[in-house]
Design an enzyme around this catalytic site. Sequence first.
Site, PDB file in Angstrom:
ATOM      1  N   ASP A   1      26.462  36.849  11.549  1.00  0.00           N
ATOM      2  CA  ASP A   1      25.146  37.244  11.864  1.00  0.00           C
ATOM      3  C   ASP A   1      24.609  35.953  12.566  1.00  0.00           C
ATOM      4  O   ASP A   1      25.016  34.839  12.104  1.00  0.00           O
ATOM      5  CB  ASP A   1      24.060  37.512  10.756  1.00  0.00           C
ATOM      6  CG  ASP A   1      22.889  38.480  11.424  1.00  0.00           C
ATOM      7  OD1 ASP A   1      23.041  38.617  12.690  1.00  0.00           O
ATOM      8  OD2 ASP A   1      22.010  38.586  10.526  1.00  0.00           O
TER       9      ASP A   1
ATOM     10  N   ARG B   1      20.969  40.788   3.170  1.00  0.00           N
ATOM     11  CA  ARG B   1      21.108  42.070   3.135  1.00  0.00           C
ATOM     12  C   ARG B   1      22.617  42.619   3.246  1.00  0.00           C
ATOM     13  O   ARG B   1      23.404  41.740   4.017  1.00  0.00           O
ATOM     14  CB  ARG B   1      20.475  42.701   4.343  1.00  0.00           C
ATOM     15  CG  ARG B   1      18.803  42.745   4.333  1.00  0.00           C
ATOM     16  CD  ARG B   1      18.366  43.731   5.561  1.00  0.00           C
ATOM     17  NE  ARG B   1      18.608  43.021   6.974  1.00  0.00           N
ATOM     18  CZ  ARG B   1      17.819  41.825   7.194  1.00  0.00           C
ATOM     19  NH1 ARG B   1      16.675  41.514   6.673  1.00  0.00           N
ATOM     20  NH2 ARG B   1      18.189  41.406   8.491  1.00  0.00           N
TER      21      ARG B   1
ATOM     22  N   ARG C   1      20.136  34.624  17.887  1.00  0.00           N
ATOM     23  CA  ARG C   1      19.329  33.475  17.489  1.00  0.00           C
ATOM     24  C   ARG C   1      19.912  31.942  18.120  1.00  0.00           C
ATOM     25  O   ARG C   1      19.147  31.138  18.512  1.00  0.00           O
ATOM     26  CB  ARG C   1      19.057  33.515  16.117  1.00  0.00           C
ATOM     27  CG  ARG C   1      17.905  34.166  15.858  1.00  0.00           C
ATOM     28  CD  ARG C   1      17.793  34.574  14.413  1.00  0.00           C
ATOM     29  NE  ARG C   1      19.056  35.368  14.111  1.00  0.00           N
ATOM     30  CZ  ARG C   1      19.193  35.841  12.734  1.00  0.00           C
ATOM     31  NH1 ARG C   1      18.358  35.250  11.822  1.00  0.00           N
ATOM     32  NH2 ARG C   1      19.914  36.885  12.410  1.00  0.00           N
TER      33      ARG C   1
ATOM     34  N   ASN D   1      24.758  49.130  16.241  1.00  0.00           N
ATOM     35  CA  ASN D   1      24.649  48.167  17.461  1.00  0.00           C
ATOM     36  C   ASN D   1      24.857  48.755  18.615  1.00  0.00           C
ATOM     37  O   ASN D   1      24.632  48.397  19.767  1.00  0.00           O
ATOM     38  CB  ASN D   1      26.049  47.087  17.130  1.00  0.00           C
ATOM     39  CG  ASN D   1      25.764  45.761  16.381  1.00  0.00           C
ATOM     40  OD1 ASN D   1      26.689  45.326  15.775  1.00  0.00           O
ATOM     41  ND2 ASN D   1      24.451  45.716  16.224  1.00  0.00           N
ATOM     42  N   TRP D   2      25.224  50.185  18.615  1.00  0.00           N
ATOM     43  CA  TRP D   2      25.178  51.029  19.767  1.00  0.00           C
ATOM     44  C   TRP D   2      23.988  50.903  20.543  1.00  0.00           C
ATOM     45  O   TRP D   2      23.797  51.354  21.698  1.00  0.00           O
ATOM     46  CB  TRP D   2      25.687  52.278  19.508  1.00  0.00           C
ATOM     47  CG  TRP D   2      27.389  52.648  19.337  1.00  0.00           C
ATOM     48  CD1 TRP D   2      27.669  52.948  18.232  1.00  0.00           C
ATOM     49  CD2 TRP D   2      28.295  52.204  20.202  1.00  0.00           C
ATOM     50  NE1 TRP D   2      28.977  52.993  18.147  1.00  0.00           N
ATOM     51  CE2 TRP D   2      29.514  52.489  19.487  1.00  0.00           C
ATOM     52  CE3 TRP D   2      28.400  52.065  21.416  1.00  0.00           C
ATOM     53  CZ2 TRP D   2      30.878  52.396  19.909  1.00  0.00           C
ATOM     54  CZ3 TRP D   2      29.576  51.579  22.209  1.00  0.00           C
ATOM     55  CH2 TRP D   2      30.668  51.693  21.259  1.00  0.00           C
TER      56      TRP D   2
ATOM     57  N   ASN E   1      24.137  35.175  16.268  1.00  0.00           N
ATOM     58  CA  ASN E   1      24.736  34.715  17.676  1.00  0.00           C
ATOM     59  C   ASN E   1      23.458  34.898  18.471  1.00  0.00           C
ATOM     60  O   ASN E   1      23.444  33.835  19.088  1.00  0.00           O
ATOM     61  CB  ASN E   1      25.788  35.955  18.220  1.00  0.00           C
ATOM     62  CG  ASN E   1      27.163  35.834  17.295  1.00  0.00           C
ATOM     63  OD1 ASN E   1      27.301  35.011  16.548  1.00  0.00           O
ATOM     64  ND2 ASN E   1      27.901  36.778  17.622  1.00  0.00           N
TER      65      ASN E   1
ATOM     66  N   SER F   1      28.499  47.057  14.527  1.00  0.00           N
ATOM     67  CA  SER F   1      27.947  47.916  13.573  1.00  0.00           C
ATOM     68  C   SER F   1      27.709  49.338  14.164  1.00  0.00           C
ATOM     69  O   SER F   1      27.384  49.319  15.569  1.00  0.00           O
ATOM     70  CB  SER F   1      26.896  47.664  12.838  1.00  0.00           C
ATOM     71  OG  SER F   1      25.454  47.655  13.594  1.00  0.00           O
TER      72      SER F   1
HETATM   73  C1  FPP Z   1      25.558  39.169  15.042  1.00  0.00           C
HETATM   74  O1  FPP Z   1      24.874  38.496  15.858  1.00  0.00           O
HETATM   75  C2  FPP Z   1      26.900  39.545  15.484  1.00  0.00           C
HETATM   76  C3  FPP Z   1      27.542  40.427  16.179  1.00  0.00           C
HETATM   77  C4  FPP Z   1      26.412  41.387  16.903  1.00  0.00           C
HETATM   78  C5  FPP Z   1      28.744  40.757  16.239  1.00  0.00           C
HETATM   79  C6  FPP Z   1      29.674  39.875  16.173  1.00  0.00           C
HETATM   80  C7  FPP Z   1      30.422  39.508  17.215  1.00  0.00           C
HETATM   81  C8  FPP Z   1      31.154  38.512  17.587  1.00  0.00           C
HETATM   82  C9  FPP Z   1      31.398  37.128  16.608  1.00  0.00           C
HETATM   83  C10 FPP Z   1      31.881  38.422  18.820  1.00  0.00           C
HETATM   84  C11 FPP Z   1      32.855  39.353  19.183  1.00  0.00           C
HETATM   85  C12 FPP Z   1      33.767  39.464  18.185  1.00  0.00           C
HETATM   86  C13 FPP Z   1      35.029  39.262  18.288  1.00  0.00           C
HETATM   87  C14 FPP Z   1      36.116  39.503  17.042  1.00  0.00           C
HETATM   88  C15 FPP Z   1      35.805  39.168  19.418  1.00  0.00           C
HETATM   89  P1  FPP Z   1      23.455  39.065  16.250  1.00  0.00           P
HETATM   90  O2  FPP Z   1      23.640  39.279  18.082  1.00  0.00           O
HETATM   91  O3  FPP Z   1      22.927  40.263  15.603  1.00  0.00           O
HETATM   92  O4  FPP Z   1      22.327  37.836  16.153  1.00  0.00           O
HETATM   93  P2  FPP Z   1      20.826  37.922  15.917  1.00  0.00           P
HETATM   94  O5  FPP Z   1      20.556  38.614  14.661  1.00  0.00           O
HETATM   95  O6  FPP Z   1      20.526  36.438  15.957  1.00  0.00           O
HETATM   96  O7  FPP Z   1      20.130  38.560  17.069  1.00  0.00           O
END
Ligand code: FPP
Length: 250
Positions: free
Chosen positions: A14, A188, A18, A62-63, A16, A59
């Site tokens: 989690d 969570r 931010r 995420n869709w 990415n 997840s």
């Molecule tokens: C959460 O960050 C991460 C994801 C939605 C998925 C993780 C995806 C990757 C690491 C890249 C693709 C993976 C592979 C294996 C190729 P967020 O976007 O929910 O962060 P936030 O909570 O800060 O917005």
Amino acid sequence: MRIRIPEHLAIIMDGNGRWAERRHLPRIAGHHRGVEAVREVVSECRTLGVRYLTLYAFSSENWGRPEDEVNALMGLLIRYLASELDDLCARSIRFRVIGEIERLPAEVVRVLRETMERTAGNTSMVLTLALSYGSRNELIRAMRSLAREVAAGRLAPEEIDEARVAGALDTAGMPDPDLLIRTSGEMRISNFLLWQLAYAELYYTEELWPDFSRQKLHEALAVFARRQRRFGLTSAQIAEGDGPFEENSH
Ligand code: FPP
């Protein structure tokens, strides 16, 4: 000194978005960096002797993200698999997927299936990506498949036990995770492996996923190694050596 390594490590990656926002970059830049962190963690887990590594990559919820971001994540996934296939084979890592993969774009499904087939004989570690995955959805699908068995007369309701349920889940054949790591400070479980995490140790870190390095993984594993898992037993029972307390042999 050898530390106790989890046989099955599960990670909610989690933060990415931010990570990117803090740098005034588009969210996808965070996902790009996130893939680098995936590479580093997969490699280190293999080196350390983790037998099962399960990563929450996309997840069911995420869709609902903007179409651009979903498409970019799918593209990253295809490129990741294409670039890693040789390395997965060279390091004898088997690739698996859990989740509703038929909801993914056809090209992604094709690459996933090919990667699973090409790595099916690998034995050193199982790398599982949770894609279009939600634990309640997985449980519903498992219940439906058991119900179909009962309706067809192949299974009696009394025969449904923990092993049958576990065997009907997407994770069939894998041991339950010993340790769950979640990055970016959220505490969570977010619909991840609800059945399978029943006795897992939970570890949360403030680090955002793109910053989760080999060093941070070692810190999490050191905390895990110091914790004593009780499996519902009392301290006295543990002192007497009751229960499943064998250390991993690897
Ligand atoms: C959460 O960050 C991460 C994801 C939605 C998925 C993780 C995806 C990757 C690491 C890249 C693709 C993976 C592979 C294996 C190729 P967020 O976007 O929910 O962060 P936030 O909570 O800060 O917005």
